[in-house]
Structure formats: structure tokens, C-alpha cells
Design a protein around this motif. Structure first.
Motif: not given
Lengths: 258, 260
Positions: B144-155
Motif C-alpha cells: 500500500a506504500d508503493l506507487s501504482v508503477g512500483m506495484q506493477k513492478r513488484v507484481g
């Protein structure tokens, strides 16, 4: 007109039967995954803490004030026919057999059932449950089984604490404001208390724990339609838990009285 | 539609309906080993339903779905689970687990499906995060602390964590700015080439599709209306493709909206 009316009844009946069928399948799947390995010990312990430990304040407060009120009310009634000595016995039996399990169940349904439905419902609408499947993890085993098992184990423990706190509440009121003798009250509490009084309450609590967690998981698991759907799932989980607790309480009481 | 005998993923005559709405109408598609196929198409044409059928999240009414030659439609859950063990999936909105820190999200498949010890899985998770340009400090953050782009990269890191032979991407650039979209496209291309994985991507972003695809398939009304090499899409002569590429309201593709 008549046909429309009949069709409406038929639709409601069909919808009800479909829901019962879905819930039955969900229950069978859930209990299958409780007994079949692998087991997620870490998740189970986390749920024990969440459902059990963190519910202690709310269950404790409920039991304390219920015990206190019970002592007052029974004193009012019993003093009408000079049976004040029965206060301690009625308080302890009322609490252990009925009030502690039912009121704890309702309080935990509000706190835990809602939280489970909201968490699993959000996981459903944000595709996290689908993600579990793609990561070769069975969502029943990972999400549902640890919660139901923890609910069935922790609620009796909470009720046992509630029994002790509630009886203590009754004792406080009886000795501090109704003028009862402390040792006499304690003697009356334990002299007529039977093991089956406590055990029947704990059995009820375990069933209520199963109902609360099952309803939370079921409604969360089947939620749809974004934030509104999650809200609906949460409401349904709490309302259905309340109703099922009250209905099952009657039948459990009949069974346990035999 | 030609069928290759040794396709990594193969869908044959797959049909799926919801009530009266026929979403997949005998869909056929083959993906060879190491091939990157992007399925494009408008909203509601059946792209996501196709992906969900392959992943076992929906059960088709008819047809066959093969992964590595193993038929999955109607197969036992254990067979589907085994087939999926060799796959990775990047969801449209990443679908990261809120209750777990970033590294546990990435290491989830390694720990749960492959039984890896947590310490070793964490080490691999941090390596995979580095591959998608995220440093080790990120590992302990909540998604939840990450931006949408970062979340996509984690995904994406989660999708490649187990070094899968097949990776699915659901609208990988949706909701991202053009620069971050390009970053994700490059990461997808590099990671999948590095792994030698077969990939199936669903998208409606033509630029992204041409960047990551070996082949592109256009899906319309639950069937593939054109499939060919990515570099041929601009001059394939197919009226459906031309309308979709031009983004023109006039053409054989009918929209569920009133024309002005």
C-alpha cells in the motif's frame, strides 16, 4: 396476477435453495481443508491472536456488565419471594449456560465476522484471491481453514474468560451494593454449579465461533461489485451470524439439555 | 486457425457464456515455446475471460485448453494446480497481498508452491526486485506504500520469481503514464527473453503490444479474427485490425454504444 405472485414465490424459493446449496458446498470445502494437509500454522496462530486475544477487551467488558446487571435484576426478582440466596447460583448458571456464549458470540460476530468479510471481500474484488490460485495456493486452505479453526478454538476460551469475569461482576455488585456476605456468595456460586453448565456453554461457543468465521469467509469470498459489494458482504456476514447464532442457540440448548 | 502439435499453450474451440451472453465463441489460439503473443481487442470482447479460463478461474462450457500438452478443462484441481506451478501472472492492478510485505509477495510462490525455506526465498525475492529496478530497502514496505508503477513492478517480480516457463500479463500498462508504461514494457521484454518464457499478454494498448509481441491476435466477439507477426499488423489488410489500429468508430467492429 396470481401467476405473477406464484412466480415471485418460486423465484424466492429457488434463490433460497441456491444460497443454501452454495453455503453447504462452501462449508464442506472449508472443513475438508481444515483436516487435510498442508496446514498453515503461521496463519492459524495469527488468527488465534486476532480472533482470540484482541477480542478479550470487548468480551470482558460485555461479561463484566452482564454479570453485574444480572445480579441486580435477579436480586429484585428473588427478593419478592425471599429467595435472595439463589442470586449467586442463577447468575453463574445464567452466565455459563447462556449469556456468556451468546453475548460473546454476538460481540465477536460484530468485531471479527465483519473484519473477516471485509478483508476477504476486498481480496476478492482486487483479484488477490485469483492471484492465490495462480500461485498454486488453495484459497480455502490459505484463507478460510485457519480462520474457521481459530474461531472454533478461541471462542470457548473467550467464553471461559467471560464466565469468570461475569461471575466476578455479579460478586462485586452482590457484595458491595446488595449486602451479600462474600464467602457465602462464593459458596453458593460453586455449590450448585455443575461441570455440564460450563461445558454446554463452551460447546455452544465453539459452534458460534464456527458460524461467525464461516459467515465472514463465505460472504467475503462471494462478494462482488467493488466497495459497495464489500460493504454488502460485511453487513450480510454480521446479520447472518447474528441470526444463525440465535437460531442455533435454541437447538443447541434443546440438545444439550437432554 | 492453425494448430501446432507441440504448442506450449493451446486453446481449441473454447466456449464460455454468462447467461445469454456468449463471451467466448469457439476460441482457438496456439502459443509456441518461447513465443510472446499479445491478444488485443476492445473491452468486453472476451480477453479477460479467456485468460481466466486458462488459469482455471473460470470453467469453459466447451473446448479444450492445453498447457504443455496437459488438458485442463474438467481436469482434477491437483492437475490444474500442477500445471499452474510452472506459470506466472501479472494482474492488471498487480493484485499484491496487502497483508504481506513486498518481499513476501514476491517470494509467495517459492514458499507456498515450491516449499522453499523463507530465508532462501527472501534472498531470491530481493534478486528479482533488483531485476525490476527496485532496491532491497523496498522489500520490507507494505504494497500500500508503493506507487501504482512500483506495484506493477513488484507484481512482475512476483510473476517471474519462480522462473516460470509461461507468463501471463493482464493489461500490463493500463493506468500507467507513458514513461512508466514503457519501463514496464521493457522489463517484460527483458525478463521474458532472459527466462526464455512463453508469454500471453492481453492488452488494448497497440504501442505496448507491438513492443512486446512476436505475434498479435485480435479477438472480437469471443473469437480470433486475425493472428500474425507483430510487424505485419500495420499492413495486414484485415478490416477488423485496421479499424482497431486506427481507433475508428466506423468499420466492421460494432460497439455497444450509440453512434453520434
Amino acid at each position: 396476477m396470481e401467476w405473477n405472485f406464484l412466480a415471485a414465490i418460486g423465484r424466492v424459493a429457488l434463490r433460497f435453495m441456491r444460497s443454501v446449496g452454495h453455503l453447504s458446498l462452501f462449508t464442506v470445502q472449508s472443513f475438508k481443508h481444515i483436516v487435510l494437509p498442508p496446514f498453515y500454522l503461521r496463519l492459524f496462530l495469527k488468527q488465534l491472536m486476532f480472533i482470540g486475544y484482541y477480542s478479550l477487551p470487548v468480551v470482558g467488558m460485555t461479561a463484566l456488565f452482564t454479570g453485574m446487571v444480572l445480579a441486580l435484576q435477579i436480586y429484585v426478582g428473588s427478593s419478592r419471594f425471599n429467595a435472595e440466596s439463589a442470586v449467586a447460583t442463577i447468575v453463574v448458571i445464567g452466565l455459563t449456560r447462556e449469556l456468556a456464549p451468546v453475548l460473546s458470540g454476538l460481540m465477536v460476530a460484530g468485531r471479527v465476522g465483519a473484519a473477516i468479510a471485509a478483508e476477504i471481500g476486498t481480496m476478492r474484488v482486487t483479484e488477490q484471491i485469483d492471484a492465490l490460485v495462480t500461485l498454486s495456493t488453495n484459497p480455502y486452505k490459505y484463507l478460510v481453514a485457519p480462520r474457521i479453526l481459530a474461531g472454533m478454538i478461541t471462542l470457548p476460551m473467550l467464553v471461559l474468560v467471560g464466565d469468570i469475569v461475569g461471575v466476578s461482576g455479579g460478586y462485586l455488585v452482590a457484595t458491595e451494593s446488595l449486602g451479600f456476605n462474600a464467602s457465602g456468595y462464593i459458596k453458593n456460586t460453586f455449590d450448585y454449579l455443575e461441570a455440564r453448565d460450563v461445558i454446554s456453554g463452551l460447546v455452544k461457543a465453539s459452534v458460534f465461533g464456527g458460524i461467525i468465521t464461516l459467515m465472514g469467509c463465505y460472504h467475503g469470498f462471494n462478494s462482488s461489485g467493488g466497495a459497495q459489494g464489500v460493504g454488502r458482504a460485511t453487513t450480510n456476514a454480521v446479520v447472518s451470524s447474528f441470526i444463525l447464532i440465535l437460531i442455533s442457540d435454541y437447538f443447541l440448548t434443546v440438545m444439550l439439555l437432554k | 486457425m492453425p494448430m501446432s502439435g507441440n504448442a506450449k499453450i493451446s486453446l481449441k474451440n473454447v466456449k464460455k457464456s454468462f447467461g445469454n451472453k456468449h463471451v467466448l465463441n469457439g476460441l482457438n489460439i496456439d502459443i509456441a515455446e518461447g513465443e510472446s503473443v499479445v491478444v488485443i481487442g476492445g473491452s468486453g470482447t472476451g480477453k479477460s475471460v479467456m485468460l481466466k479460463c486458462i488459469l482455471g478461474l473460470l470453467e469453459p462450457e466447451e473446448g479444450e485448453i492445453f498447457i504443455d500438452g496437459q488438458q485442463l478443462v474438467g481436469a482434477r484441481p491437483s492437475v490444474q494446480e500442477k500445471a499452474l506451478r510452472n506459470t506466472g501472472m501479472l494482474f492488471q492492478y498487480a493484485a499484491l497481498f496487502d497483508s504481506l510485505p513486498v518481499w513476501e509477495n514476491v517470494a509467495f510462490g517459492l514458499i507456498q508452491a515450491h516449499g522453499m525455506e523463507r530465508g532462501a526465498a527472501k534472498h531470491i525475492a530481493i534478486e528479482k526486485l533488483a531485476l525490476v529496478g527496485l532496491d532491497a530497502d523496498m522489500a520490507h514496505h507494505s504494497p500500500a506504500d508503493l506507487s501504482v508503477g512500483m506495484q506493477k513492478r513488484v507484481g512482475l517480480a512476483r510473476a517471474i520469481a519462480t522462473d516460470p516457463e509461461i507468463i501471463f500479463f493482464d493489461e500490463p500498462t493500463t493506468g500507467l503514464d507513458p514513461i512508466m508504461g514503457d519501463v514496464i514494457d521493457n522489463l517484460i521484454r527483458d525478463c521474458t527473453k532472459h527466462l526464455g518464457a512463453s508469454t500471453l499478454t492481453i492488452s488494448h494498448d497497440m504501442e505496448s503490444a507491438q513492443k512486446i509481441a512476436d505475434k498479435i491476435a485480435l479477438i472480437y466477439k469471443g473469437g480470433v479474427v486475425w493472428m500474425g507477426p507483430a510487424d505485419e499488423i500495420d499492413h495486414c489488410g484485415n478490416p477488423y485490425v485496421e479499424q482497431f489500429v486506427r481507433g475508428d468508430i466506423n468499420g466492421p467492429i460494432e460497439l455497444d454504444i450509440l453512434k453520434p
